[in-house]
Design a protein around this motif. Structure first.
Motif: not given
Lengths: 468, 222
Positions: A25-35, A162-165, A250-251, A270-271
């Protein structure tokens, strides 16, 4: 044993979190954004989500040397851009009086520009960063503590995870900084995590540190359950919106509440950690599976689904345990008068009053005109002492109670307005679909907000929730 | 001896090296198993593996069975203790990362030297004859340890170090068993079984043993 295995499938462990939820659910690009905190801040802000203001950033040693310290406000938060788990964050509350190069930290200790520079050098060298590579330091506006949280939080700002899925908020917890955690709202460091009922935003169970179940704020008798979080629905909607914007399926959304700005987004993760399950004493995997595959079109709908599926248990549970109804401090009450006449009014639930009373006009409307007229004709003794009151009350009752069938009692009432002699009538009322027979004092309440107050004597079958 | 092993040896690769190399997948699988099923983290896969190798090298060097492990453990624990002392000493100085690791390494080096000299004075020549290669490995742990100290705090670092030691010891004993050495010599293809095993571990979504403990209160509430 079978039940144990079944239950263990409701809990989300590291393995299933990584393999079934983060990976697909969490693509690399999105994880990079979150980090990347600065970037995610900008993206969220562009999407209309309130975030703390960025004051300044420092991306190299050269920039650090040329940094203009006078442009910083008296309070700020210094953070590493790619920090992990709240590490490397420094918060100052104000400038040290009489010093032009020092600030005061949450614990009252003094920190000079030289200390801050050193901290920034550590950030730039990547000592707090996820990857260990060089990093950027940034200054951010310091959030101000909400009054509600003042008694609960120790030197820091509580935040809400808040965990959002799949556009549905599935679980939430309030994190409180404690003395043990040194003012950080981090569970691993001894902070407190409070489970939240998703429907109402009211806290339920609490855990301190890794797995110690607690009921009170450490060292006090302050109950941790039952705190109603303000802006609850807004917070959930913001969290779902952040999921849309960030693209993280998965946020873990971290939202804090600022005294003036209201809910602000601190971070997206992201994690998301798993301790939230201990705070809520509930399994996350079971919830995620219930939400998986639902087709949710709008943010509001997603929030609605989350609230319906994973909330509302508190009240039902309380009612189940005690067999009593949970009511608020103001409730709609249907009074049943003579000849079946019914009047519905808003009544104040007053646990400070012994008996229930209603306004004279309301009593007339309900058909007690005659009884009241009869009562008004009675001549009452004046200026009696408090010692004599009981005796006089007894005499009055003996003399007049039989005079009219609707008159249930005569009471001498002492209140802040002085002493008065009031009639009481027998009346039934319906509150929260229960019929309550009552002996009701009739008094003048026309100048007051509520035409009726319900006192302790008639509240035996209810529990009062002050937040409702 | 399996013909393929025989062939390797005939080509001039020492038998010991062949066994050691074929042990790698087995050790790695054991470590992966500990992580995914038991929830014992250690310092990743590299550190416990290389510590296991250090133990093995010490044994080979000493040529006296399991006493290499004894010295290895002593050195490992003293490295960790020296790392903790260094942190305590350096905490207030607020040094940058690499200089800080360098000072920690210096303290650790002196500590190891002191232990070797002390061992020698007690006529424990086994300790002093530990070769330089495993010693270097032990010192290398220091960086991992200091990095974890900074990132996750002292307690986590010590815990992970002890987990690393534990896994390494388990791996060391397992790969030292004659049955496994014989298995590699006579049926080297068994090593390939680690691939399906790891495939299964990589798809395993159940709770780890440590998580049953971590979430015990959640179970109670269910």
């Amino acid at each position: 044993m079978f039940r144990f295995i079944k239950n263990s499938r409701k809990i989300l462990g590291m393995n299933s979190r990584n393999l079934k939820y983060i990976r697909p659910n969490n693509r690399k690009k999105a994880i990079r954004l979150a980090d990347d905190k600065i970037l995610s801040k900008r993206v969220l802000k562009k999407g209309g989500i309130p975030v703390p203001d960025l004051l300044a950033k420092i991306s190299s040693h050269k920039e650090l040397d040329n940094f203009d310290w006078s442009k910083l406000p008296s309070g700020f938060a210094l953070k590493p851009n790619r920090g992990l788990g709240g590490e490397g964050i420094l918060v100052v509350y104000g400038r040290k009086k009489g010093w032009d190069d020092a600030w005061v930290k949450a614990d009252g200790s003094i920190i000079t520009i030289e200390d801050i520079k050193n901290h920034i050098r550590n950030i730039l060298d990547g000592n707090f960063s996820i990857s260990g590579e060089g990093d950027i330091a940034f200054f951010e506006e310091r959030l101000r503590l909400l009054k509600l949280f003042k008694t609960y939080a120790y030197k820091g700002i509580p935040d809400i995870r808040v965990i959002v899925f799949n556009k549905v908020p599935v679980m939430a917890m309030l994190r409180l900084p404690t003395k043990e955690s040194g003012g950080k709202a981090n569970l691993q460091q001894g902070g407190i995590g409070l489970g939240i009922d998703l429907a109402t935003g009211v806290t339920t169970t609490a855990v301190q540190g890794k797995s110690k179940i607690v009921e009170y704020v450490p060292g006090t008798r302050l109950l941790l359950s039952g705190i109603k979080i303000p802006y609850w629905k807004d917070i959930l909607e913001l969290a779902v919106k952040a999921q849309e914007i960030s693209g993280l399926g998965f946020l873990g959304a971290d939202v804090a509440i600022d005294k003036e700005k209201g809910p602000v987004f601190v971070e997206i993760n992201a994690r998301a950690g798993l301790s939230i399950q201990i705070a809520n004493l509930a399994g996350l995997r079971g919830r995620l599976e219930r939400v998986e595959g639902l087709k949710i079109k709008t943010i509001k709908r997603g929030v609605r689904v989350g609230m319906d599926l994973f909330g509302g248990e508190i009240e039902e549970e309380l009612e189940e345990i005690s067999g009593r109804r949970v009511i608020g401090t103001v409730e709609k009450v249907k009074l049943i008068g003579k000849n079946g006449k019914e009047v519905e009014v808003e009544a104040k639930i007053d646990t400070g009053a012994m008996s229930t009373s209603i306004d004279v006009e309301l009593a007339r409307e309900l058909g007690f005109e005659e009884a009241l007229n009869y009562f008004e004709k009675i001549e009452f003794p004046q200026n009696f002492s408090r010692e004599d009151a009981a005796k006089i009350e007894k005499e009055l009752r003996k003399k007049y109670l039989t005079g009219h069938s609707d008159l249930d009692n005569i009471n001498i009432v002492y209140s802040s307005h002085g002493v008065s002699i009031r009639p009481a009538i027998k009346i039934n009322f319906i509150m929260d679909s229960l019929i309550i027979p009552a002996s009701v004092n009739v008094i003048k309440r026309e100048e007051l907000k509520f035409q009726a107050i319900i006192g302790k004597r008639n509240l035996g079958r209810f529990l009062v929730d002050v937040n409702k | 001896m399996h013909p393929i092993i025989n062939y390797f040896v005939h080509q001039g690769v020492p038998l010991e090296t062949v066994i050691l190399i074929l042990m790698f997948p087995i050790i790695a699988t054991i470590i992966a198993f500990f992580r995914q099923v038991f929830g014992i983290k250690a310092f990743g896969i590299y550190t416990p593996m290389i510590v296991t190798l250090a133990f093995m090298a010490m044994r080979i060097n000493n040529n006296n069975g399991f006493s290499g492990v004894k010295y290895g453990t002593i050195i490992f624990i003293s490295v960790i203790i020296a790392g903790m002392i260094a942190r305590y000493l350096l905490k207030k100085l607020r040094l940058l990362y690499l200089p800080r690791v360098a000072i920690t390494l210096t303290i650790v080096s002196f500590a190891i030297l002191a232990i070797l000299v002390f061992g020698g004075s007690l006529q424990r020549t086994g300790l002093a004859s530990v070769s330089i290669f495993p010693l270097l490995i032990m010192i290398a742990i220091v960086e991992k340890f200091v990095a974890t100290q900074i990132e996750k705090g002292n307690r986590t670092a010590v815990l992970l170090a002890l987990e690393t030691l534990m896994i390494s010891l388990v791996c060391f004993y397992l790969v030292g068993l004659n049955i496994i050495i014989n298995m590699i010599i006579y049926h080297p293809w068994v090593v390939l079984l680690t691939i399906p095993i790891n495939f299964f571990l990589g798809k395993w979504t159940g709770l780890r043993f440590s998580e049953y403990y971590r979430f015990r209160e959640v179970f109670k509430g269910m």
